[in-house]
Design an enzyme around this catalytic site. Structure first.
Site, PDB file in Angstrom:
ATOM      1  N   ASP A   1       0.841  -1.201   0.000  1.00 47.03           N
ATOM      2  CA  ASP A   1       0.000   0.000   0.000  1.00 47.03           C
ATOM      3  C   ASP A   1       0.877   1.253   0.000  1.00 47.03           C
ATOM      4  O   ASP A   1       0.584   2.230   0.665  1.00 47.03           O
ATOM      5  CB  ASP A   1      -0.933  -0.022   1.227  1.00 47.03           C
ATOM      6  CG  ASP A   1      -2.047   1.009   1.104  1.00 47.03           C
ATOM      7  OD1 ASP A   1      -2.271   1.511  -0.012  1.00 47.03           O
ATOM      8  OD2 ASP A   1      -2.692   1.314   2.123  1.00 47.03           O
TER       9      ASP A   1
ATOM     10  N   LYS B   1       2.503   3.360  -6.050  1.00 53.88           N
ATOM     11  CA  LYS B   1       2.106   2.261  -6.947  1.00 53.88           C
ATOM     12  C   LYS B   1       3.229   1.824  -7.895  1.00 53.88           C
ATOM     13  O   LYS B   1       3.285   0.668  -8.304  1.00 53.88           O
ATOM     14  CB  LYS B   1       0.845   2.631  -7.748  1.00 53.88           C
ATOM     15  CG  LYS B   1      -0.293   3.182  -6.877  1.00 53.88           C
ATOM     16  CD  LYS B   1      -0.602   2.360  -5.633  1.00 53.88           C
ATOM     17  CE  LYS B   1      -1.154   3.178  -4.505  1.00 53.88           C
ATOM     18  NZ  LYS B   1      -1.070   2.558  -3.182  1.00 53.88           N
TER      19      LYS B   1
ATOM     20  N   ASN C   1      -5.480  -0.424  -3.966  1.00 55.87           N
ATOM     21  CA  ASN C   1      -5.555   0.613  -5.028  1.00 55.87           C
ATOM     22  C   ASN C   1      -5.157   0.092  -6.411  1.00 55.87           C
ATOM     23  O   ASN C   1      -4.568   0.853  -7.189  1.00 55.87           O
ATOM     24  CB  ASN C   1      -4.642   1.804  -4.681  1.00 55.87           C
ATOM     25  CG  ASN C   1      -4.963   2.439  -3.353  1.00 55.87           C
ATOM     26  OD1 ASN C   1      -4.118   2.458  -2.448  1.00 55.87           O
ATOM     27  ND2 ASN C   1      -6.147   2.962  -3.188  1.00 55.87           N
TER      28      ASN C   1
ATOM     29  N   GLU D   1     -11.074   4.555  -0.811  1.00 52.87           N
ATOM     30  CA  GLU D   1     -11.407   4.921   0.571  1.00 52.87           C
ATOM     31  C   GLU D   1     -12.296   6.157   0.671  1.00 52.87           C
ATOM     32  O   GLU D   1     -12.031   7.167   0.024  1.00 52.87           O
ATOM     33  CB  GLU D   1     -10.135   5.128   1.402  1.00 52.87           C
ATOM     34  CG  GLU D   1      -9.009   5.931   0.754  1.00 52.87           C
ATOM     35  CD  GLU D   1      -8.042   5.076  -0.053  1.00 52.87           C
ATOM     36  OE1 GLU D   1      -8.434   4.015  -0.556  1.00 52.87           O
ATOM     37  OE2 GLU D   1      -6.862   5.477  -0.174  1.00 52.87           O
TER      38      GLU D   1
HETATM   39  C1  LIG Z   1      -1.459   4.962   0.885  1.00 49.74           C
HETATM   40  S1  LIG Z   1      -0.415   5.400   2.173  1.00 49.74           S
HETATM   41  C2  LIG Z   1      -0.475   3.995   3.228  1.00 49.74           C
HETATM   42  C3  LIG Z   1      -1.792   3.881   3.913  1.00 49.74           C
HETATM   43  C4  LIG Z   1      -1.798   2.848   5.023  1.00 49.74           C
HETATM   44  N1  LIG Z   1      -1.390   1.545   4.552  1.00 49.74           N
HETATM   45  C5  LIG Z   1      -3.181   2.747   5.590  1.00 49.74           C
HETATM   46  O1  LIG Z   1      -4.037   2.126   4.948  1.00 49.74           O
HETATM   47  O2  LIG Z   1      -3.439   3.298   6.661  1.00 49.74           O
HETATM   48  C6  LIG Z   1       1.180   5.233   1.441  1.00 49.74           C
HETATM   49  C7  LIG Z   1       2.343   5.491   2.361  1.00 49.74           C
HETATM   50  O3  LIG Z   1       3.474   4.838   1.799  1.00 49.74           O
HETATM   51  C8  LIG Z   1       4.620   5.638   1.988  1.00 49.74           C
HETATM   52  N2  LIG Z   1       5.576   5.201   0.934  1.00 49.74           N
HETATM   53  C9  LIG Z   1       5.433   5.359  -0.396  1.00 49.74           C
HETATM   54  N3  LIG Z   1       6.432   4.783  -1.060  1.00 49.74           N
HETATM   55  C10 LIG Z   1       7.271   4.235  -0.128  1.00 49.74           C
HETATM   56  C11 LIG Z   1       8.486   3.523  -0.207  1.00 49.74           C
HETATM   57  N4  LIG Z   1       9.045   3.205  -1.379  1.00 49.74           N
HETATM   58  N5  LIG Z   1       9.058   3.157   0.952  1.00 49.74           N
HETATM   59  C12 LIG Z   1       8.475   3.442   2.137  1.00 49.74           C
HETATM   60  N6  LIG Z   1       7.307   4.125   2.263  1.00 49.74           N
HETATM   61  C13 LIG Z   1       6.710   4.516   1.139  1.00 49.74           C
HETATM   62  C14 LIG Z   1       4.101   7.061   1.866  1.00 49.74           C
HETATM   63  O4  LIG Z   1       4.957   7.971   2.509  1.00 49.74           O
HETATM   64  C15 LIG Z   1       2.733   6.951   2.524  1.00 49.74           C
HETATM   65  O5  LIG Z   1       2.800   7.284   3.892  1.00 49.74           O
END
Ligand SMILES: C[S@@+](CC[C@H](N)C(=O)[O-])C[C@H]1O[C@@H](n2cnc3c(N)ncnc32)[C@H](O)[C@@H]1O
Length: 334
Positions: A261, A264, A290, A319
């Site tokens: 998550d 993408k 997603n 969501e």
């Molecule tokens: C959609 S949110 C996650 C939502 C969470 N899983 C929830 O449902 O409560 C995506 C998160 O992934 C983090 N993120 C995106 N790419 C990442 C990566 N390559 N490594 C670590 N964190 C990442 C972003 O900073 C963000 O906080």
């Protein structure tokens, strides 16, 4: 030219109607009275003295000017009506698109609305979610924290948690997996991790990776408040850096369940990384959020086109919205 019209013209030439209105700050009742007086003075140019309005109206010409202004405004009414109706239609269309169209919804929620509210309130959306949790959740009760986040995001402002609708699917798929070691890619405020923590059997552990320090900090406070720190560990850093360290540094043999998550474009590279690092075993469940909105077509193509995975799609909605979305389960075969 009649005397009334001449008087009216004189009034317009000598009294700028908008200035008159601004300067005199005429009350609506007096304005109505003036309009009546103006109409009469055009019909009959004799100076009209009226006890109620004589203090506000310095001369008959001003009354005539007001009459003229109102007449002009009435002439513009149809145009104004068409403009107002068009604006209202555009507003309805935009509202509908924000509810049902993926790109519009995401642009509105994550760019326009979030940036504007951050500017006005002087703090981030994630801090506002934490504040709401601390005020409305029950300390030590993970379910109440999840419910508070859902309430905030449904009633006050959208946020990118997996949400209640897809969250119920996540709970069910995780429960069926009977997992002992779970990995989440993308913690955000800790919402999905909290849901998973409630489903995990005793002794099971969840590692969740987050590379945004501000989000990781909020999630830590959420986990502390909900009392799940013994089950959930946040690993701060990027997935591409941390996945290769899981075996040696975090004592992971193989994973039973992985919730993807994060951004993408990392779904496919990180799935391949998990394979290469020997973290998947026969039966490991990957669940990706997603996959429809904003969408992860390369991931769907990769797992559905590979003989190494058995795939199931769970249709749902983005969501806190009516936009179509879905989760993809990909069970690793070997
Ligand atoms: C959609 S949110 C996650 C939502 C969470 N899983 C929830 O449902 O409560 C995506 C998160 O992934 C983090 N993120 C995106 N790419 C990442 C990566 N390559 N490594 C670590 N964190 C990442 C972003 O900073 C963000 O906080």
């Amino acid at each position: 030219m009649g005397v009334g019209r001449a008087l009216n013209n004189y009034a317009v030439q000598h009294t700028n109607p908008s200035c008159l209105l601004r300067r005199e700050r005429i009350e609506p009742a007096i304005f109505a009275r003036s309009f009546w007086l103006g109409t009469n003075c055009i019909k009959n140019p004799q100076p009209l003295l009226d006890r109620k309005t004589s203090e506000s109206l310095t001369s008959v010409t001003e009354a005539a000017a007001i009459h003229n202004l109102v007449t002009e405004m009435v002439a513009y009414l149809p145009t104004l009506g068409v403009l107002a109706a068009s604006l209202f239609l555009v507003f309805l269309l935009l509202r509908r698109m924000v509810r049902t169209h993926s790109a519009t919804a995401i642009f509105w929620h994550t760019v326009l609305q979030e940036k504007m509210t951050n500017l006005v309130k002087g703090k981030s959306r994630e801090s506002r979610i934490l504040d709401f949790v601390l005020q409305n959740g029950v300390r030590g009760d993970a379910k109440s924290v999840v419910d508070s986040i859902d309430k905030y995001c449904r009633e006050q402002e959208w946020a990118m948690n997996v949400g209640d609708e897809k969250g119920a699917i996540l709970d069910k798929v995780l429960e069926e997996a009977n997992a002992s070691t779970v990995l989440e890619l993308g913690t955000y405020c800790g919402y999905s991790a909290l849901r998973m923590a409630q489903v995990l059997k005793p002794g099971a552990r969840l590692l969740t990776i987050e590379f945004n320090p501000a989000n990781a900090n909020i999630a830590k406070q959420v986990f502390h408040f909900a009392g799940v720190e013994d089950k959930v560990s946040i690993l701060e850093g990027s997935t591409e850096d941390i996945i290769p360290q899981l075996k040696k540094k975090h004592d992971v043999d193989t994973l039973d369940f992985v919730f993807l998550d994060h951004w993408k474009d990392r779904y496919v590279p990180d799935t391949k990384l998990l394979e290469e690092c020997g973290l998947l075993r026969k039966g490991t469940v990957l669940l990706a959020d997603n996959v429809i909105s904003p969408g992860a077509p390369e991931f769907l193509q990769y797992v559905r086109g590979s003989s190494r995975y058995d795939c199931t799609h769970y249709p749902s909605h983005l969501e806190y919205s009516e936009v179509e979305d879905g989760l993809e389960k990909a069970v690793f075969k070997s």
